[in-house]
Design a protein around this motif. Structure first.
Motif, PDB file in Angstrom:
ATOM      1  N   ARG A   1       0.846  -1.117  -0.173  1.00 53.64           N
ATOM      2  CA  ARG A   1       0.035  -0.070  -0.062  1.00 53.64           C
ATOM      3  C   ARG A   1       0.909   1.258  -0.024  1.00 53.64           C
ATOM      4  NH1 ARG A   1      -4.944   0.162   3.892  1.00 53.64           N
ATOM      5  NH2 ARG A   1      -5.314  -1.945   4.362  1.00 53.64           N
ATOM      6  N   MET A   2       1.886   1.172   0.659  1.00 50.37           N
ATOM      7  CA  MET A   2       2.902   2.239   1.044  1.00 50.37           C
ATOM      8  C   MET A   2       3.471   2.579  -0.528  1.00 50.37           C
ATOM      9  SD  MET A   2       2.788   3.770   3.641  1.00 50.37           S
ATOM     10  CE  MET A   2       1.488   3.123   4.978  1.00 50.37           C
ATOM     11  N   ILE A   3       4.004   1.525  -1.054  1.00 50.22           N
ATOM     12  CA  ILE A   3       4.565   1.462  -2.452  1.00 50.22           C
ATOM     13  C   ILE A   3       3.499   2.192  -3.376  1.00 50.22           C
ATOM     14  CG2 ILE A   3       5.545   0.462  -4.349  1.00 50.22           C
ATOM     15  CD1 ILE A   3       6.670  -1.769  -2.326  1.00 50.22           C
ATOM     16  N   ALA A   4       2.158   1.718  -3.377  1.00 46.50           N
ATOM     17  CA  ALA A   4       1.136   2.108  -4.384  1.00 46.50           C
ATOM     18  C   ALA A   4       1.018   3.669  -4.159  1.00 46.50           C
ATOM     19  CB  ALA A   4       0.034   1.310  -4.014  1.00 46.50           C
ATOM     20  N   SER A   5       1.095   4.082  -2.901  1.00 44.33           N
ATOM     21  CA  SER A   5       0.815   5.415  -2.766  1.00 44.33           C
ATOM     22  C   SER A   5       2.030   6.407  -3.316  1.00 44.33           C
ATOM     23  CB  SER A   5       0.654   5.883  -1.399  1.00 44.33           C
ATOM     24  OG  SER A   5      -0.495   5.421  -0.960  1.00 44.33           O
ATOM     25  N   LYS A   6       3.050   5.865  -3.029  1.00 47.84           N
ATOM     26  CA  LYS A   6       4.299   6.814  -3.517  1.00 47.84           C
ATOM     27  C   LYS A   6       4.702   6.551  -4.874  1.00 47.84           C
ATOM     28  CE  LYS A   6       6.355   6.398   1.174  1.00 47.84           C
ATOM     29  NZ  LYS A   6       6.193   7.643   1.682  1.00 47.84           N
ATOM     30  N   LEU A   7       4.809   5.286  -5.101  1.00 44.29           N
ATOM     31  CA  LEU A   7       4.967   5.086  -6.739  1.00 44.29           C
ATOM     32  C   LEU A   7       3.769   5.567  -7.559  1.00 44.29           C
ATOM     33  CD1 LEU A   7       7.070   3.567  -8.392  1.00 44.29           C
ATOM     34  CD2 LEU A   7       5.628   1.623  -8.765  1.00 44.29           C
ATOM     35  N   GLY A   8       2.670   5.208  -7.214  1.00 45.91           N
ATOM     36  CA  GLY A   8       1.551   5.497  -8.085  1.00 45.91           C
ATOM     37  C   GLY A   8       1.799   7.135  -8.323  1.00 45.91           C
ATOM     38  N   THR A   9       1.795   7.788  -7.224  1.00 44.22           N
ATOM     39  CA  THR A   9       2.005   9.367  -7.313  1.00 44.22           C
ATOM     40  C   THR A   9       3.394   9.862  -8.318  1.00 44.22           C
ATOM     41  OG1 THR A   9       1.013   9.411  -5.207  1.00 44.22           O
ATOM     42  CG2 THR A   9       1.365  11.373  -6.594  1.00 44.22           C
ATOM     43  N   ALA A  10       4.198   9.396  -7.833  1.00 39.93           N
ATOM     44  CA  ALA A  10       5.641   9.754  -8.452  1.00 39.93           C
ATOM     45  C   ALA A  10       5.868   9.224  -9.769  1.00 39.93           C
ATOM     46  CB  ALA A  10       7.020   9.382  -7.595  1.00 39.93           C
ATOM     47  N   LEU A  11       5.514   8.268 -10.190  1.00 44.59           N
ATOM     48  CA  LEU A  11       5.601   7.727 -11.480  1.00 44.59           C
ATOM     49  C   LEU A  11       4.818   8.085 -12.399  1.00 44.59           C
ATOM     50  CD1 LEU A  11       7.727   5.725 -12.931  1.00 44.59           C
ATOM     51  CD2 LEU A  11       5.900   3.977 -12.517  1.00 44.59           C
ATOM     52  N   THR A  12       3.640   8.308 -11.923  1.00 43.29           N
ATOM     53  CA  THR A  12       2.348   8.840 -12.914  1.00 43.29           C
ATOM     54  C   THR A  12       2.910  10.307 -13.575  1.00 43.29           C
ATOM     55  OG1 THR A  12       0.735   7.701 -11.870  1.00 43.29           O
ATOM     56  CG2 THR A  12       0.024   9.785 -12.913  1.00 43.29           C
TER      57      THR A  12
END
Ligand code: NAD
Length: 479
Positions: free
Chosen positions: A153-164
């Motif tokens: 979940r933490m990866i999804a929040s951070k990666l989801g925003t940063a990479l997008t």
């Protein structure tokens, strides 16, 4: 036993040192596998790969990047079973919670990728002969440093925003449970839709890998979730190169039940959220303040429900609470239990390990409840991060507001009352990054999350999180 490596520049690699370390199943104490023990040299390679990938990835249109992110989210949904099973294996999350948690992670990525499409620019004419506008740009290479409690979940929040938003990333999963992150790397590799090096995953200890990711001159932003002590070390390491930072740190969240509260509603919420993920959730209630008129009844009902919590093998569908994450962490939790006994709190439930096989082999702590706790006891002040509940009594609203705000953490808080005006007074006066009224720990991708005071700064999730991972260029053109 599957062989796990690190993902750097689109390749699966051993650590430069050739060393590995053990990942242990907390429910059985047995070794699951070994993963590479990265160090600064691996971080240098990963940051270089991310830097090289940045031009291609950041120059894609937002529409293209958002479409790719939607595909990644879909793949996470398709792999919910195997990602969830790894969470059961290496973290001890009960399977009934692990699969919904994977779906929630996918949903976070979907949310960011959709919101990002309307986010990147704004034109503000100021004079007829001047065109002035704001241009949002990605920051560059982002270090994403992840805690062990809900890693995907933490990866999804951070990666989801940063990479997008066009950044490239180096992820450092928690050392004790790195497998979910590495499995995600495999899923991304199979999709083959990202430039090599847009996402890199480095395993290893915080002291070397995490420190190198926080101080590397080519990293533009460190997004960290974890303990306050580590957050302070990261601030120091990142200050040398003036990095941007998001720090999501610990909490000691008050759960306040006023005299006129709906007791049924409060208890039915309080018990499950105290023991979900074995109490290892930053938003979980860390201290209960119950009005003296309701205290006895609240405690009685709380105990009745807490006794019904099914503790057991996390792979079993009936299990509601598994082990804590490691033997070392169990020692920390048990030290808090002992401190509460020594300081005179009343042990009402639990306080021990299960004695029946096979649970005696794992890192289990039974649901534990203390009554007659006072504000200066360690269990009322420190973040325990385990299935241990301190319950306190208060007599006036002024008093409980002071008690609730008397902590260096200020992550979240809840107040239970039927009186709207009282609710709003508490909303205004409570020092916390998130306040619930007649609820606690209800979260969604739309709602920004982040603390006040020593619980950190910066927001994850919600539209506000998109600001954190971008920088604004102001442009003024004389026409
Ligand atoms: P931790 O601080 O021990 O570790 C977090 C991460 O930092 C790990 O990947 C670790 O390897 C790394 N790390 C350790 N030392 C480092 C260093 N010197 N430099 C850089 N990185 C380093 O935290 P934890 O024990 O994994 O997680 C539990 C803590 O996380 C609790 O305090 C909890 O409240 C907090 N947390 C906060 C939130 C939030 O949203 N505010 C969410 C989840 C967890």
């Amino acid at each position: 036993m599957q062989n796990y490596k690190m993902w750097i520049g689109g390749k699966w690699l051993d650590a430069v040192s050739g060393k590995t370390y053990r990942i242990v199943n907390p429910a059985t104490g047995e070794e699951i596998t070994q993963v590479p023990l990265g160090d600064k040299r691996d971080v240098d390679n990963a940051v270089e790969a991310a830097r090289n990938a940045f031009p291609a990835w950041s120059k894609k249109s937002q529409t293209e990047r958002s479409a790719i992110m939607m595909r990644i989210a879909q793949a996470i949904r398709e792999h919910a079973q195997d990602l969830g099973s790894l969470d059961v294996l290496e973290h001890g999350t009960p399977i009934r919670d692990a699969i919904p948690s994977v779906i929630f992670s996918a949903e976070r990525i979907e949310y960011c990728s959709q919101v990002a499409r309307g986010f990147m620019g704004a034109v503000q004419p100021i004079k007829s002969n001047v065109l002035f506008y704001l241009q949002r740009e990605p920051i560059g290479v982002c270090s994403l440093i992840i805690p062990w409690n809900v890693p995907l979940r933490m990866i999804a929040s951070k990666l989801g925003t940063a990479l997008t938003l066009g950044n490239t990333c180096v992820i450092k999963p928690p050392s004790i449970n790195s497998l979910v992150a590495l499995r995600l790397g495999k899923i991304l590799e199979e999709l083959d839709i990202l430039p090599p090096g847009a996402v890199n995953i480095i395993t290893g200890p915080g002291g070397s890998v995490g420190e190198a990711l926080s101080s590397h001159p080519d990293v533009g932003l460190v997004s960290f979730t974890g303990s306050c002590e580590t957050g302070k070390a990261i601030m120091q390491a990142a200050s040398q190169t003036v990095k941007r930072m998001i720090l999501e740190l610990g909490g000691k969240n008050p759960f306040i039940v006023l005299k006129d509260a709906d007791l049924n509603a409060a208890v039915s919420k309080a018990v499950p959220i105290s023991f979900v993920n074995s109490g290892q959730i930053c938003a979980a209630p860390g201290r209960f303040y119950i009005h003296e008129n309701l205290y006895d009844e609240f405690v009685e009902r709380f105990l009745a429900d807490a006794r019904k919590i099914v503790v057991g093998d996390p792979a079993d569908q009936r299990t509601q609470m598994g082990p804590v994450v490691s033997a070392e962490h169990r020692n920390n939790v048990e030290a808090y239990i002992q401190s509460a006994i020594d300081e005179g709190a009343q042990l009402l439930l639990g306080g021990k390990r299960p004695e029946t096989p096979p649970l005696d082999k794992g890192c289990f702590v039974m649901p534990t409840v203390f009554g007659n706790v006072t504000q200066n006891m360690k269990i009322a002040r420190d973040e325990i991060f385990g299935p241990v509940v301190p319950i306190m009594k208060f007599s006036s609203e002024d008093e409980v507001l002071k008690l609730a705000n008397d902590n260096t953490f200020a992550l979240s808080a809840s107040v239970w009352t039927k009186n709207l005006s009282k609710a709003l007074t508490f909303v205004n006066e409570l020092q916390a990054g998130y306040v619930w009224v007649n609820d606690h720990m209800a979260l969604s991708s739309e709602q920004p999350w982040g603390g006040f005071k020593q619980s950190g700064f910066g927001k994850e999730n919600g539209v506000l999180s998109l600001q954190e991972y971008t920088q604004i260029k102001a442009v003024s053109i004389q026409i």
